[in-house]
Write an enzyme that holds these catalytic residues in place. Sequence first.
Site: not given
Ligand code: ADP
Ligand code: MG
Length: 475
Positions: A185, A187, A190, A305
Amino acid sequence: HDVVAALKCVCHLCANHTCETEAEGACWNSVMLIDGREEAVKSCLSPSEMKGQVFCYGSRHVSKRNCCFTDFCNNETLHLHTERSSEGSVWGQLVLAAVILVPSCLLCVAVVLGVCAVHHQRCIHSKARAQDPEELLDDQSLVSPEKGLKELICDMSTSGSGSGLPLLVQRTIARTIVLQESIGKGRFGEVWRGRWRGEDVAVKIFSSRDERSWFREAEIYQTIMLRHENILGFIAADNKDNGSWTQLWLVSEYHEYGSLFDYLNRHTVSVDDMIILALSIASGLAHLHMEIVGTQGKPAIAHRDIKSKNILVKKSGTAVIADLGLAVKHNSTTNTIDIPVNHRVGTKRYMAPEILDDTINMNNFEAFKRADIYALGLVFWELARRCSVRGLFEDFQLPYHDLVPCDPSVEDMRRVVCDQKLRPNIPNQWQSCEALRVMGKIMRECWYANSSARLTALRVKKTVSQVTVIREVKD
Ligand code: ADP
Ligand code: MG
């Protein structure tokens, strides 16, 4: 057909309602029955989509598709003649259709125009909307049944469009993914692990409230020539309307080790592991920051970011930069940024001093890259602490863990980073290991208060890769 030149076509969802094909392309005209009503879509087809042989032929009673080969030849609007249209009053149906279709079309066009204005050459070949199940089945033929994701993406890069899979293919993939478990999860939405044809994929689900963020991230990932081994591999974007609300999906490659933050919390790394991770993060950022000039070029992009939670660790031990939702693109010919930028976005803990005290000059694109470099230095610090040398390493900590509270305010950060001019501590014992010594030096040069004195991503990449060479020579 003996058509070579580029064509101009009517395009519903493009700026000026016009798109231009590449040579050997075609104008596309279609009408589909969606939720019991006809929806026409007109756009340009690329040569590779032509070869797919799917777009130019209609199917059963649910759609009519047509390709033509002269300028604006798709101007005429197609109609389906279903049995139902003979029932009841034609007039009543027309009024009903107008009441439903006009506002919904206007809305769609308004939303999509925004995106198309930015990259209208890749205009949309479909309205990704709730669809007749029969039609959906029909669309599966767009994705050859025996192909895996790697092949599809490979086909795409050799077909020349370079920026992403055709939108109908993206939607078809997205709609045949089976969600498995929630894995993160952030910003916005999910993140889930899903399965597609036996492969794991990651699905970031946004709520309809965050539609702009979904749009933005999908748009950035589809920037021409963005693909790179150290940038998260984008697969598809889809908006699925289930009647009462819209689910917005971003599909990407799945990395089971998760974020660098999670990884470093659970594991220490060897010197070699550290160097490979640092090198791949720097390479990803250097690619993002770099402008490539020419028709097959890419604009310079700043991430805004950078942090350990937005970097993912691959099974191979390298890393990819993810979460491009706040990124900005630079247009070097007009020296402008593609979206209006508000002052403080990103994660407070990782904000560069000039962002914290609001002295950053947002008219200079370099300023955004330099703020990324400051944050990169902090990520390197988190990484180097976990490097185990002769059994010695430190616990995982976030930068400034000892100086600010858990969820620091801008004011907390400003006091430490700008007023007291403090930076994370570089332990003495790093001096006794060549690789850690170099990492420490890089960090200091990423953290200068004077942003123009900081290293560039390319310089960081070169310096880290020299450590690899030195180590190989020693071995
Ligand atoms: P947000 O924009 O909500 O911050 P993120 O893209 O940073 O979303 O993803 C949130 C979290 O989900 C990441 O910190 C990571 O732990 C997990 N995550 C995101 N994308 C992947 C992926 N392609 N493979 C595995 N885990 C992922
Ligand atoms: Mg993120």
